[in-house]
Write a protein that holds these residues in place. Structure first.
Motif, PDB file in Angstrom:
ATOM      1  N   TRP A 126      28.708  21.413  19.963  1.00 34.20           N
ATOM      2  CA  TRP A 126      29.004  22.210  20.684  1.00 34.20           C
ATOM      3  C   TRP A 126      28.289  22.182  19.434  1.00 34.20           C
ATOM      4  CZ3 TRP A 126      29.612  25.093  15.377  1.00 34.20           C
ATOM      5  CH2 TRP A 126      30.183  24.946  14.596  1.00 34.20           C
ATOM      6  N   TRP A 127      26.753  23.857  19.368  1.00 32.58           N
ATOM      7  CA  TRP A 127      26.292  23.806  18.936  1.00 32.58           C
ATOM      8  C   TRP A 127      25.915  25.650  18.889  1.00 32.58           C
ATOM      9  CZ3 TRP A 127      25.526  21.107  22.912  1.00 32.58           C
ATOM     10  CH2 TRP A 127      25.411  19.630  23.314  1.00 32.58           C
ATOM     11  N   ILE A 128      25.667  26.415  18.002  1.00 33.37           N
ATOM     12  CA  ILE A 128      25.597  27.681  17.540  1.00 33.37           C
ATOM     13  C   ILE A 128      24.072  28.127  17.318  1.00 33.37           C
ATOM     14  CG2 ILE A 128      25.735  29.276  15.931  1.00 33.37           C
ATOM     15  CD1 ILE A 128      28.548  28.963  17.653  1.00 33.37           C
ATOM     16  N   GLN A 129      23.434  29.095  18.387  1.00 35.33           N
ATOM     17  CA  GLN A 129      22.398  30.150  17.470  1.00 35.33           C
ATOM     18  C   GLN A 129      22.476  30.817  17.049  1.00 35.33           C
ATOM     19  OE1 GLN A 129      19.742  31.049  21.249  1.00 35.33           O
ATOM     20  NE2 GLN A 129      17.915  30.478  20.399  1.00 35.33           N
ATOM     21  N   VAL A 130      22.126  31.907  16.483  1.00 30.80           N
ATOM     22  CA  VAL A 130      22.532  33.002  15.642  1.00 30.80           C
ATOM     23  C   VAL A 130      21.808  33.900  16.245  1.00 30.80           C
ATOM     24  CG1 VAL A 130      23.185  32.414  13.542  1.00 30.80           C
ATOM     25  CG2 VAL A 130      21.071  32.715  13.127  1.00 30.80           C
ATOM     26  N   TRP A 131      21.793  35.738  16.604  1.00 29.17           N
ATOM     27  CA  TRP A 131      20.876  36.494  16.618  1.00 29.17           C
ATOM     28  C   TRP A 131      21.565  37.545  15.037  1.00 29.17           C
ATOM     29  CZ3 TRP A 131      21.519  41.651  18.121  1.00 29.17           C
ATOM     30  CH2 TRP A 131      19.547  42.652  17.972  1.00 29.17           C
ATOM     31  N   SER A 132      20.176  38.176  15.235  1.00 31.17           N
ATOM     32  CA  SER A 132      20.384  39.479  14.777  1.00 31.17           C
ATOM     33  C   SER A 132      19.206  40.883  15.113  1.00 31.17           C
ATOM     34  CB  SER A 132      20.053  39.226  13.378  1.00 31.17           C
ATOM     35  OG  SER A 132      19.240  39.121  12.465  1.00 31.17           O
ATOM     36  N   PRO A 133      19.270  41.533  14.627  1.00 25.72           N
ATOM     37  CA  PRO A 133      17.750  42.772  15.062  1.00 25.72           C
ATOM     38  C   PRO A 133      16.633  42.028  14.855  1.00 25.72           C
ATOM     39  CG  PRO A 133      19.619  44.062  14.331  1.00 25.72           C
ATOM     40  CD  PRO A 133      20.527  42.418  13.866  1.00 25.72           C
ATOM     41  N   ALA A 134      16.231  41.497  13.883  1.00 26.72           N
ATOM     42  CA  ALA A 134      15.256  40.773  13.084  1.00 26.72           C
ATOM     43  C   ALA A 134      14.782  39.409  14.082  1.00 26.72           C
ATOM     44  CB  ALA A 134      15.603  40.340  11.656  1.00 26.72           C
ATOM     45  N   GLY A 135      16.439  39.596  15.365  1.00 30.72           N
ATOM     46  CA  GLY A 135      15.985  38.456  16.019  1.00 30.72           C
ATOM     47  C   GLY A 135      16.847  36.732  16.176  1.00 30.72           C
ATOM     48  N   TYR A 136      16.082  36.264  17.051  1.00 25.93           N
ATOM     49  CA  TYR A 136      17.063  34.973  17.265  1.00 25.93           C
ATOM     50  C   TYR A 136      17.110  33.897  15.936  1.00 25.93           C
ATOM     51  CZ  TYR A 136      18.011  36.017  21.746  1.00 25.93           C
ATOM     52  OH  TYR A 136      17.505  37.340  22.909  1.00 25.93           O
ATOM     53  N   GLY A 137      17.738  33.201  15.816  1.00 27.82           N
ATOM     54  CA  GLY A 137      17.941  32.217  13.897  1.00 27.82           C
ATOM     55  C   GLY A 137      17.714  30.691  15.981  1.00 27.82           C
ATOM     56  N   THR A 138      17.290  29.589  14.564  1.00 27.13           N
ATOM     57  CA  THR A 138      17.130  28.181  15.500  1.00 27.13           C
ATOM     58  C   THR A 138      18.886  28.160  15.669  1.00 27.13           C
ATOM     59  OG1 THR A 138      17.312  27.415  13.059  1.00 27.13           O
ATOM     60  CG2 THR A 138      15.055  27.416  14.456  1.00 27.13           C
ATOM     61  N   TRP A 139      17.864  26.617  16.899  1.00 26.59           N
ATOM     62  CA  TRP A 139      20.250  26.542  17.125  1.00 26.59           C
ATOM     63  C   TRP A 139      20.438  25.489  16.242  1.00 26.59           C
ATOM     64  CZ3 TRP A 139      22.647  27.048  21.418  1.00 26.59           C
ATOM     65  CH2 TRP A 139      22.657  28.163  22.263  1.00 26.59           C
ATOM     66  N   SER A 140      21.500  24.766  15.728  1.00 32.38           N
ATOM     67  CA  SER A 140      22.126  24.020  14.819  1.00 32.38           C
ATOM     68  C   SER A 140      22.290  23.134  15.609  1.00 32.38           C
ATOM     69  CB  SER A 140      24.081  24.938  14.690  1.00 32.38           C
ATOM     70  OG  SER A 140      24.487  24.656  16.399  1.00 32.38           O
ATOM     71  N   GLU A 141      22.509  22.101  14.354  1.00 31.81           N
ATOM     72  CA  GLU A 141      22.517  21.022  14.483  1.00 31.81           C
ATOM     73  C   GLU A 141      23.819  20.847  16.047  1.00 31.81           C
ATOM     74  OE1 GLU A 141      21.097  18.007  14.018  1.00 31.81           O
ATOM     75  OE2 GLU A 141      19.195  19.616  13.364  1.00 31.81           O
ATOM     76  N   GLY A 142      24.123  19.966  16.050  1.00 36.99           N
ATOM     77  CA  GLY A 142      25.075  19.468  17.447  1.00 36.99           C
ATOM     78  C   GLY A 142      26.034  19.136  16.407  1.00 36.99           C
ATOM     79  N   MET A 143      27.149  19.310  16.434  1.00 35.79           N
ATOM     80  CA  MET A 143      28.224  18.859  16.151  1.00 35.79           C
ATOM     81  C   MET A 143      29.486  17.897  17.078  1.00 35.79           C
ATOM     82  SD  MET A 143      27.715  19.965  12.994  1.00 35.79           S
ATOM     83  CE  MET A 143      29.301  19.761  11.965  1.00 35.79           C
ATOM     84  N   ALA A 144      29.639  17.034  16.366  1.00 33.44           N
ATOM     85  CA  ALA A 144      30.544  16.388  17.406  1.00 33.44           C
ATOM     86  C   ALA A 144      32.176  16.829  16.923  1.00 33.44           C
ATOM     87  CB  ALA A 144      30.270  15.172  17.136  1.00 33.44           C
ATOM     88  N   ILE A 145      33.053  16.731  18.669  1.00 32.04           N
ATOM     89  CA  ILE A 145      33.858  16.594  17.798  1.00 32.04           C
ATOM     90  C   ILE A 145      35.225  15.642  19.075  1.00 32.04           C
ATOM     91  CG2 ILE A 145      34.702  19.212  17.444  1.00 32.04           C
ATOM     92  CD1 ILE A 145      35.288  20.162  20.473  1.00 32.04           C
TER      93      ILE A 145
END
Length: 74
Positions: free
Chosen positions: A52-71
């Motif tokens: 799984w990966w997460i990308q964040v967003w706020s009114p300031a813009g998009y963040g970078t994608w997280s590193e992939g986390m294995a499960i």
């Protein structure tokens, strides 16, 4: 991530992409972008490895994608 208001969750298992979903910080249990976030999608994953990966967003813009986390799904 402090100050983030939206999160995009991407999950892949051995059968391919299973989850692509935006959620608010409040939906993830960390309203206002603070605290520990968690979310359980309703989509079932195949038994075995997944990532799984997460990308964040706020009114300031998009963040970078997280590193992939294995499960591993038992």
């Amino acid at each position: 991530v402090p100050g983030m208001t939206w999160y995009f969750l991407w999950v892949e298992d051995t059968t391919g992409t299973k989850v692509q979903q935006w959620m608010t910080a409040a939906t993830a249990g960390c309203g206002g972008g603070t605290g520990t976030c968690s979310y359980t999608p309703s989509t079932a994953l195949a038994i075995g490895p997944a990532t799984w990966w997460i990308q964040v967003w706020s009114p300031a813009g998009y963040g970078t994608w997280s590193e992939g986390m294995a499960i591993t799904v038992p």
